[in-house]
Each structure stands twice: as structure tokens, then as C-alpha cells.
Design a protein around this motif. Structure first.
Motif, PDB file in Angstrom:
ATOM      1  N   SER A   1       0.864  -1.182   0.000  1.00  0.00           N
ATOM      2  CA  SER A   1       0.000   0.000   0.000  1.00  0.00           C
ATOM      3  C   SER A   1       0.898   1.229   0.000  1.00  0.00           C
ATOM      4  O   SER A   1       1.638   1.466   0.963  1.00  0.00           O
ATOM      5  N   TYR A   2       0.838   2.005  -1.078  1.00  0.00           N
ATOM      6  CA  TYR A   2       1.654   3.212  -1.195  1.00  0.00           C
ATOM      7  C   TYR A   2       0.900   4.378  -0.564  1.00  0.00           C
ATOM      8  O   TYR A   2      -0.201   4.723  -0.994  1.00  0.00           O
ATOM      9  N   LEU A   3       1.473   4.988   0.452  1.00  0.00           N
ATOM     10  CA  LEU A   3       0.777   6.028   1.200  1.00  0.00           C
ATOM     11  C   LEU A   3       1.252   7.426   0.860  1.00  0.00           C
ATOM     12  O   LEU A   3       0.443   8.324   0.641  1.00  0.00           O
ATOM     13  N   LYS A   4       2.575   7.617   0.809  1.00  0.00           N
ATOM     14  CA  LYS A   4       3.128   8.930   0.481  1.00  0.00           C
ATOM     15  C   LYS A   4       4.393   8.745  -0.349  1.00  0.00           C
ATOM     16  O   LYS A   4       5.102   7.744  -0.177  1.00  0.00           O
ATOM     17  N   PRO A   5       4.689   9.702  -1.233  1.00  0.00           N
ATOM     18  CA  PRO A   5       5.917   9.575  -2.029  1.00  0.00           C
ATOM     19  C   PRO A   5       7.151   9.682  -1.138  1.00  0.00           C
ATOM     20  O   PRO A   5       7.204  10.511  -0.228  1.00  0.00           O
ATOM     21  N   CYS A   6       8.120   8.834  -1.432  1.00  0.00           N
ATOM     22  CA  CYS A   6       9.364   8.842  -0.659  1.00  0.00           C
ATOM     23  C   CYS A   6      10.400   9.692  -1.391  1.00  0.00           C
ATOM     24  O   CYS A   6      10.729   9.404  -2.547  1.00  0.00           O
ATOM     25  N   PRO A   7      10.921  10.738  -0.761  1.00  0.00           N
ATOM     26  CA  PRO A   7      11.904  11.596  -1.432  1.00  0.00           C
ATOM     27  C   PRO A   7      13.227  10.878  -1.637  1.00  0.00           C
ATOM     28  O   PRO A   7      13.616  10.014  -0.853  1.00  0.00           O
TER      29      PRO A   7
ATOM     30  N   GLU B   1      13.235   8.651   8.463  1.00  0.00           N
ATOM     31  CA  GLU B   1      14.214   8.339   9.499  1.00  0.00           C
ATOM     32  C   GLU B   1      13.731   8.762  10.880  1.00  0.00           C
ATOM     33  O   GLU B   1      14.028   8.097  11.879  1.00  0.00           O
ATOM     34  N   ASP B   2      12.951   9.855  10.953  1.00  0.00           N
ATOM     35  CA  ASP B   2      12.447  10.316  12.250  1.00  0.00           C
ATOM     36  C   ASP B   2      11.157   9.619  12.650  1.00  0.00           C
ATOM     37  O   ASP B   2      10.611   9.857  13.739  1.00  0.00           O
ATOM     38  N   GLY B   3      10.637   8.743  11.783  1.00  0.00           N
ATOM     39  CA  GLY B   3       9.440   7.985  12.108  1.00  0.00           C
ATOM     40  C   GLY B   3       8.145   8.756  11.976  1.00  0.00           C
ATOM     41  O   GLY B   3       7.065   8.203  12.241  1.00  0.00           O
ATOM     42  N   GLN B   4       8.198   9.986  11.521  1.00  0.00           N
ATOM     43  CA  GLN B   4       6.999  10.821  11.470  1.00  0.00           C
ATOM     44  C   GLN B   4       6.162  10.591  10.213  1.00  0.00           C
ATOM     45  O   GLN B   4       4.982  10.947  10.180  1.00  0.00           O
ATOM     46  N   THR B   5       6.766  10.013   9.185  1.00  0.00           N
ATOM     47  CA  THR B   5       6.054   9.795   7.923  1.00  0.00           C
ATOM     48  C   THR B   5       6.107   8.322   7.538  1.00  0.00           C
ATOM     49  O   THR B   5       7.188   7.724   7.521  1.00  0.00           O
ATOM     50  N   VAL B   6       4.952   7.738   7.260  1.00  0.00           N
ATOM     51  CA  VAL B   6       4.883   6.364   6.764  1.00  0.00           C
ATOM     52  C   VAL B   6       4.688   6.427   5.253  1.00  0.00           C
ATOM     53  O   VAL B   6       3.684   6.938   4.770  1.00  0.00           O
ATOM     54  N   TYR B   7       5.668   5.921   4.513  1.00  0.00           N
ATOM     55  CA  TYR B   7       5.598   5.971   3.055  1.00  0.00           C
ATOM     56  C   TYR B   7       4.792   4.826   2.470  1.00  0.00           C
ATOM     57  O   TYR B   7       4.103   4.995   1.454  1.00  0.00           O
ATOM     58  N   ALA B   8       4.870   3.653   3.083  1.00  0.00           N
ATOM     59  CA  ALA B   8       4.176   2.482   2.539  1.00  0.00           C
ATOM     60  C   ALA B   8       4.122   1.383   3.582  1.00  0.00           C
ATOM     61  O   ALA B   8       4.917   1.362   4.532  1.00  0.00           O
ATOM     62  N   THR B   9       3.181   0.467   3.399  1.00  0.00           N
ATOM     63  CA  THR B   9       3.086  -0.731   4.237  1.00  0.00           C
ATOM     64  C   THR B   9       2.991  -1.939   3.310  1.00  0.00           C
ATOM     65  O   THR B   9       2.697  -1.805   2.114  1.00  0.00           O
ATOM     66  N   CYS B  10       3.212  -3.124   3.867  1.00  0.00           N
ATOM     67  CA  CYS B  10       3.106  -4.324   3.022  1.00  0.00           C
ATOM     68  C   CYS B  10       2.729  -5.543   3.842  1.00  0.00           C
ATOM     69  O   CYS B  10       2.963  -5.606   5.052  1.00  0.00           O
ATOM     70  N   ASP B  11       2.128  -6.514   3.155  1.00  0.00           N
ATOM     71  CA  ASP B  11       1.939  -7.875   3.651  1.00  0.00           C
ATOM     72  C   ASP B  11       2.771  -8.777   2.754  1.00  0.00           C
ATOM     73  O   ASP B  11       2.584  -8.792   1.527  1.00  0.00           O
ATOM     74  N   HIS B  12       3.673  -9.535   3.358  1.00  0.00           N
ATOM     75  CA  HIS B  12       4.601 -10.359   2.597  1.00  0.00           C
ATOM     76  C   HIS B  12       4.388 -11.821   2.978  1.00  0.00           C
ATOM     77  O   HIS B  12       4.684 -12.228   4.097  1.00  0.00           O
ATOM     78  N   HIS B  13       3.868 -12.606   2.041  1.00  0.00           N
ATOM     79  CA  HIS B  13       3.670 -14.042   2.247  1.00  0.00           C
ATOM     80  C   HIS B  13       4.823 -14.785   1.587  1.00  0.00           C
ATOM     81  O   HIS B  13       5.110 -14.562   0.402  1.00  0.00           O
TER      82      HIS B  13
END
Length: 226
Positions: free
Chosen positions: A145-151, A179-191
Motif C-alpha cells: 500500500s503506497y501512502l506517500k511519495p518517498c523523497p 528516518e524520524d518515524g513521522q512519515t509512513v511511506y508504505a506498508t506491506c503484507d509479505h507471504h
């Protein structure tokens, strides 16, 4: 004294888990050197750094049994509910131009290769000879799930939690943050699906191998259960 003993035990367990995760990077790089490999995950495995790892919930998840009283536990940290976390890893990676798209941020495929390799490392603390050793088989699905663009030209942190592991299947959940944990760029489920590690990969020894040789004390640990 009891609290100090528990703290020392926790630190030793963390160090051992981090060694297990680092072993995946170390063995991968030894194999890559041997065959002069130039695949697209090369940068991830060459430059990724292990920041934390655990067998069981991470250190940020506290249990009442870790403290002398319920009051002490409440002051230290909340009790985190939910499914049992079997193992974790936390790694960092510097994202440069090789991961870019035409919009000047990380390409979606970049997230994929980073998640694929780095979430797999969370299986390291659970590994046994013949049981999810080395890279832990192959991916069955990797849902991102792509949440925010990663610079570009920034460091990302990849957290991975193992929620299921059996003889043939494993499920890992991951998320990628700033790096500061304030922004989540993406999440994943990995099987993942377990497959036997090629023996010519295992001839490249790492420190984790010595741990299992000491633990087995001459016994055959192949296929050992958790």
C-alpha cells in the motif's frame, strides 16, 4: 537486582536476534561476491543496516511480567494488545537516484525490492538449520500500500514483524518510514513459501552458524521445530 538481571537478559537476546538478521546480509554478500552478482537488489543488501531485531515482540512492546508491579509497568509503557509477534527486524537504507521515477521520487518498484529483501530478514531470529535458513524461501505474494511519495537522497527505516511461520508458509507485515518515524511511506503484507537453501550458498559461513553449532552441541538441528 531482578530488574537489572532482566535488562541484561533482554540485551543479550536483542544482540543475538540482531546477529541472526545481520547473518542474512553477510551470507548474501558472500554469495554475491563469489558469483560476481550484479542483480537489482545489490544496493539493498550491500548498504542496508540492521538497527534492531527481536525474537518475539520488539523491545517497544512491554509485558507486565517484565516489571515488579503493575504500577511500574503502567509508568514505563502501555501494554500493546493484538496478535503475537514472533520475530522482528528494523533496518535502514539510503535511497538515492537509482530508485527514482520520472517524478523525482522513489519508483513503486523500488519499494517492492526494498520490502522484499528487508522484511524477509525478520525471519532470521526464527531460523534453524533446515528451517527458514538464509533468505527463507521465495515470495508468494507481496502486497504494498503506497501512502506517500518517498523523497530521494533520504534514509528510510523498514520495520518488519513476523506474525506466522510454519514449515511451508510465513507471513510478515512491514512498513517503511522516514528516518524520524513521522512519515509512513508504505506498508506491506509479505507471504513467503519455504524452499530448501542451495547447499552451495550455505558453504559461505557466517557468525550465526557458530551460534547454532554451539546450541546444538553436536545434535542434528535440521528441521527443528520452534
Amino acid at each position: 537486582m531482578a530488574s537489572k538481571a532482566r535488562q541484561e537478559e533482554a540485551e543479550a537476546a536483542r544482540a543475538k536476534a540482531m546477529l541472526a538478521v545481520q547473518a542474512i546480509f553477510d551470507r548474501w554478500n558472500k554469495v554475491a561476491d563469489h558469483v560476481e552478482y550484479q542483480g537489482f537488489e545489490l544496493h539493498v543488501m550491500r548498504t542496508g543496516k540492521v538497527l534492531d531485531a527481536s525474537l518475539g515482540p520488539p523491545s517497544s512492546v512491554y509485558r507486565k511480567s517484565d516489571y515488579d508491579t503493575e504500577e511500574a509497568a503502567a509508568v514505563a509503557a502501555p501494554i500493546v494488545p493484538g496478535p503475537a509477534i514472533l520475530a522482528t527486524s528494523t533496518c535502514s537504507l539510503y535511497v538515492d537516484g537509482r530508485y527514482s521515477n520520472m517524478n523525482g521520487v522513489m519508483h513503486g518498484g523500488g519499494y517492492g525490492v526494498i520490502f522484499d529483501m528487508m522484511t524477509t530478514t525478520a525471519l532470521g531470529p526464527l531460523a534453524r538449520p533446515g528451517f527458514w535458513d538464509y533468505l527463507g524461501g521465495v515470495s508468494r505474494t507481496l502486497n504494498i500500500s503506497y501512502l506517500k511519495p518517498c523523497p530521494l537522497n533520504s534514509t528510510v527505516i523498514v520495520h518488519a514483524h513476523v506474525y506466522h511461520v510454519g514449515r511451508t508458509m510465513a507471513l510478515i507485515k512491514g512498513w517503511m518510514t522516514s528516518e524520524d518515524g513521522q512519515t509512513v511511506y508504505a506498508t506491506c503484507d509479505h507471504h513467503k513459501v519455504a524452499m530448501a537453501t542451495p547447499q552451495h550458498h550455505l558453504v559461505h559461513r557466517v557468525k550465526w552458524d557458530e551460534q547454532w553449532e554451539e546450541a546444538s552441541d553436536g545434535k542434528d538441528t535440521k528441521g527443528a521445530k520452534l
